[in-house]
Design an enzyme around this catalytic site. Structure first.
Site, PDB file in Angstrom:
ATOM      1  N   LYS A 161      29.859  15.630  44.645  1.00  0.00           N
ATOM      2  CA  LYS A 161      30.032  17.069  44.504  1.00  0.00           C
ATOM      3  C   LYS A 161      28.670  17.777  44.497  1.00  0.00           C
ATOM      4  O   LYS A 161      27.619  17.173  44.689  1.00  0.00           O
ATOM      5  CB  LYS A 161      30.824  17.384  43.241  1.00  0.00           C
ATOM      6  N   ILE A 162      28.689  19.085  44.257  1.00  0.00           N
ATOM      7  CA  ILE A 162      27.481  19.913  44.415  1.00  0.00           C
ATOM      8  C   ILE A 162      26.402  19.507  43.419  1.00  0.00           C
ATOM      9  O   ILE A 162      25.234  19.371  43.774  1.00  0.00           O
ATOM     10  CB  ILE A 162      27.821  21.403  44.255  1.00  0.00           C
TER      11      ILE A 162
END
Length: 385
Positions: free
Chosen positions: A188-189
């Site tokens: 994820k980010i």
């Protein structure tokens, strides 16, 4: 192999984790509070509750809304199974709303039509879980308006969308959802290793989420039934879970959060670059919804199979054979064997099924270099042209 996604860990991240390991707290300590406060401030929300993963976050978000047997939760078929499973953990039924052919998110107009039918049948949902697929919000303003009209709660699954914006406000601000869930899985980010977080502006939900993540226990004297609790006292006020995140994870998350803007800038640069490099190929690329700014967790293309001589599987396997670690997000949830047992079948959500037959997730992560991206595009071009 160039992976489709991966974490980017810096010396500062490592130092933050080591500092926590050398501290007095490894869990239930100050790093968690600091991470929660920083995430709430970043998103403009009143409360942030960190947990061990986003699946746990979805579960207790549903419990905090009293979702249970006899209730219904609706989500999109184009998501990871957790967006639906959270309802089943609570004993509720699951149904789906097909996707928009342009954004690949839950189609708000299909949702409106399904709600009209459900109202006539007396089968309205208690909770709707729109998913910010690939990092781009759904039409949340329309979904919120429908929630007020039909009386359901909105839990936005923004696992892909840390740092994204919608109508000039941060995703997670609470303007369009009762709760918003983030994921901090390594692809994820930003990452905490594993981890999740729930944002809300409602004090009652925040208090219950804090209790549910830790066995249903309260240690706050002001919230206890005992009139004069001793210093050692705690009360289990409902059946909860051990869904706590650790200080080690929170320290990593807080360090990563300081580089969120850098990560987002690079992902957006890569997305723009893909747009240009792939423009002449027989593909449908991702769209940009007006008023939304994606976090670009994923960069997905759909093959225009009527314009190429290979099948979807042949292109996918050819990219893997060329050292490109592509993936496919997602197999429609209603086609999973577990949900087929509930009566769902092929043809129920045709747009999501068409998408599944054409989609490929290309490598997208902040550490991807221009040269690696060029390699991805060259491999794809060789298979399509």
């Amino acid at each position: 192999m160039i992976p489709y996604g991966r974490q980017q860990i810096s010396a500062d991240d490592i130092a933050a984790v080591v500092e926590t390991l050398q501290s007095d707290w490894l869990t239930q300590g100050p790093a968690i509070t600091a991470f929660e406060q920083a995430m709430a401030e970043r998103c403009g929300a009143r409360h942030a509750v960190a947990v061990c993963n986003a699946t746990a976050a979805l579960h207790i978000a549903c419990l905090a809304l009293d979702l249970g047997a006899g209730d219904r939760l609706w989500t999109t078929p184009n998501t990871f199974v957790a967006s639906a499973n959270c309802a089943r953990y609570c004993g509720a039924e699951v149904d789906f709303v097909d996707i928009d052919p342009a954004t690949w998110n839950m189609d708000a107009e299909r949702l409106a039509a399904k709600l009209r039918q459900a109202e006539a049948e007396g089968r309205l949902p208690r909770v709707v879980v729109p998913v910010a697929f690939s990092g781009q919000s759904c039409d949340m303003a329309r979904i919120q308006a429908l929630s007020r009209q039909y009386g359901f709660a909105v839990v936005e699954d923004a696992s892909h969308a840390v740092g994204a914006e919608y109508l000039d406000r941060p995703v997670g601000c609470g303007a369009y959802a009762d709760m918003t869930v983030f994921s901090f899985h390594p692809v994820k980010i930003i990452t905490t290793g594993e981890g999740g977080l729930i944002l809300t502006n409602r004090d009652d939900l925040a208090q219950r989420l804090q209790r549910l993540r830790s066995h249903g226990i309260s240690r706050d004297p002001a919230r206890m039934e005992a009139s004069d609790p001793a210093a050692w006292q705690y009360e289990m006020q409902e059946l909860g879970f051990n869904y706590r995140i650790t200080d080690i994870q929170a320290a990593l998350g807080l360090s990563q959060l300081r580089r969120l803007d850098t990560f987002l800038a690079r992902r957006r640069e890569l997305a723009d670059r893909y747009d240009g490099l792939l423009a002449e190929l027989p593909l449908q690329g991702p769209s940009r919804q007006a008023g939304a700014r994606s976090a670009w967790h994923l960069y997905v293309v759909r093959l225009q199979l009527d314009r190429i001589s290979k099948t979807h599987r042949q292109v996918f396997d050819g990219l893997r054979a060329a050292g490109i670690g592509v993936n496919l997000h997602y197999i429609p949830v209603h086609l999973q064997p577990y949900y087929r047992q509930s009566g769902f079948k092929a043809g129920d959500f045709p747009e999501a099924e068409r998408y599944y037959g054409e989609a490929i997730s290309l490598p997208m992560y902040a550490g991807l270099t221009d040269a690696q991206q060029d390699t991805v595009v060259a491999a794809l071009r060789a298979l399509l042209v």
